[in-house]
Design an enzyme around this catalytic site. Sequence first.
Site, mmCIF file in Angstrom:
data_model
loop_
_atom_site.group_PDB
_atom_site.id
_atom_site.type_symbol
_atom_site.label_atom_id
_atom_site.label_comp_id
_atom_site.label_asym_id
_atom_site.label_seq_id
_atom_site.Cartn_x
_atom_site.Cartn_y
_atom_site.Cartn_z
ATOM 1 N N HIS A 162 -2.859 -1.155 4.696
ATOM 2 C CA HIS A 162 -2.803 0.072 4.371
ATOM 3 C C HIS A 162 -3.867 0.384 5.884
ATOM 4 C CE1 HIS A 162 -3.433 4.753 3.019
ATOM 5 N NE2 HIS A 162 -4.867 3.940 3.428
ATOM 6 N N LEU A 196 7.715 3.745 -3.310
ATOM 7 C CA LEU A 196 8.948 3.203 -4.688
ATOM 8 C C LEU A 196 8.087 3.372 -5.614
ATOM 9 C CD1 LEU A 196 8.732 -0.291 -2.131
ATOM 10 C CD2 LEU A 196 10.589 1.069 -2.405
ATOM 11 N N ASP A 221 -1.054 2.668 -3.313
ATOM 12 C CA ASP A 221 -2.080 1.905 -2.587
ATOM 13 C C ASP A 221 -2.984 1.567 -3.733
ATOM 14 O OD1 ASP A 221 -1.589 2.127 0.005
ATOM 15 O OD2 ASP A 221 -2.416 4.682 0.093
ATOM 16 N N GLU A 279 2.832 0.429 -9.144
ATOM 17 C CA GLU A 279 3.664 2.080 -9.005
ATOM 18 C C GLU A 279 2.442 3.006 -8.299
ATOM 19 O OE1 GLU A 279 2.706 0.158 -11.628
ATOM 20 O OE2 GLU A 279 1.517 1.271 -12.783
ATOM 21 N N MET A 306 7.594 4.016 4.952
ATOM 22 C CA MET A 306 7.220 4.848 5.096
ATOM 23 C C MET A 306 7.413 6.078 3.403
ATOM 24 S SD MET A 306 4.803 6.233 6.608
ATOM 25 C CE MET A 306 4.189 7.413 7.809
ATOM 26 N N THR A 347 4.822 -2.540 14.696
ATOM 27 C CA THR A 347 3.428 -3.881 16.024
ATOM 28 C C THR A 347 3.287 -4.408 14.480
ATOM 29 O OG1 THR A 347 1.662 -2.455 15.436
ATOM 30 C CG2 THR A 347 2.815 -2.321 16.823
ATOM 31 N N ASN A 348 3.175 -4.290 12.957
ATOM 32 C CA ASN A 348 2.359 -5.028 11.803
ATOM 33 C C ASN A 348 3.395 -6.023 12.678
ATOM 34 O OD1 ASN A 348 -0.388 -4.753 10.530
ATOM 35 N ND2 ASN A 348 0.660 -2.712 11.119
HETATM 36 C C1 GRF Z 1 0.122 1.201 10.128
HETATM 37 O O1 GRF Z 1 -1.206 1.373 10.387
HETATM 38 C C2 GRF Z 1 -0.569 0.491 8.534
HETATM 39 O O2 GRF Z 1 -1.617 0.204 7.890
HETATM 40 C C3 GRF Z 1 0.587 1.762 8.193
HETATM 41 O O3 GRF Z 1 1.699 2.443 9.007
HETATM 42 C C4 GRF Z 1 0.943 1.880 10.401
HETATM 43 C C5 GRF Z 1 2.619 0.846 10.810
HETATM 44 O O4 GRF Z 1 2.591 0.826 12.223
HETATM 45 N N1 GRF Z 1 1.045 1.244 6.364
HETATM 46 P P1 GRF Z 1 3.399 -0.447 12.587
HETATM 47 O O5 GRF Z 1 4.890 0.524 12.491
HETATM 48 O O6 GRF Z 1 2.853 -1.200 12.321
HETATM 49 O O7 GRF Z 1 3.634 -0.822 14.001
#
Ligand code: GRF
Length: 208
Positions: free
Chosen positions: A112, A96, A153, A150, A93, A15-16
């Site tokens: 994040h 790196l 977050d 590295e 996920m 979705t992002n």
């Molecule tokens: C989002 O909540 C983002 O903040 C996190 O993973 C999720 C990814 O969602 N890092 P999508 O695949 O963009 O729907």
Amino acid sequence: MKKTKIAVFVSGGGTNLQALIDSEKIGALAHGEIVLVVSDKADAYALTRAKDNGIKTAVVVKKELGSQQAFEERLQRILEENGIEMIVLAGFMCILSADFTSKWPKRIINIHPSLIPSFCGKGCYGLHVHEKALAYGVKVTGATVHFVNEIPDGGEIIFQKPVAVLDGDTPEVLQKRVMEEAEWIILPKACEKVASEIVEKGDNYGRL
Ligand code: GRF
């Protein structure tokens, strides 16, 4: 006008990624062009979103390559072959290593789903982030876009946006609100900011 060539790294629904594609379509991502979507999962729905929008895709599965080093070498090669200048981690996920991130100073950003430094770091991803926010009882959470180094977050913050936690929220309900009210807004905005800085400062941006 020159545009920064962007690769978006994904693992899931995307979705992002969609928010970034939409932002490019309406001209808000004026200094960037999404030219590649890289997934570490062959069945990520984000790949379908990329294909539907005519964006080139690549799948790089760490387990098939056997080591973090081989995984990152393959990623680096694909990025170089496609002339990529900036990377957006949008629900990617895999962590790196410093070997990889040091090659891309100020050129990798990540979204994040909390207000860093709360509810972040190793093991704090996906729904866990919202579970932790609810368990702690915070009344405000949100999202953060930051540069990637590295430390998971741990890179410099670019934008943050707060989101209210409401009575009766479940992790799923809160996740959806954080996406709608924060993530899909600040990720494209940060992407444009960094892409325009790269255009402005040229090839040495971040490298000096
Ligand atoms: C989002 O909540 C983002 O903040 C996190 O993973 C999720 C990814 O969602 N890092 P999508 O695949 O963009 O729907």
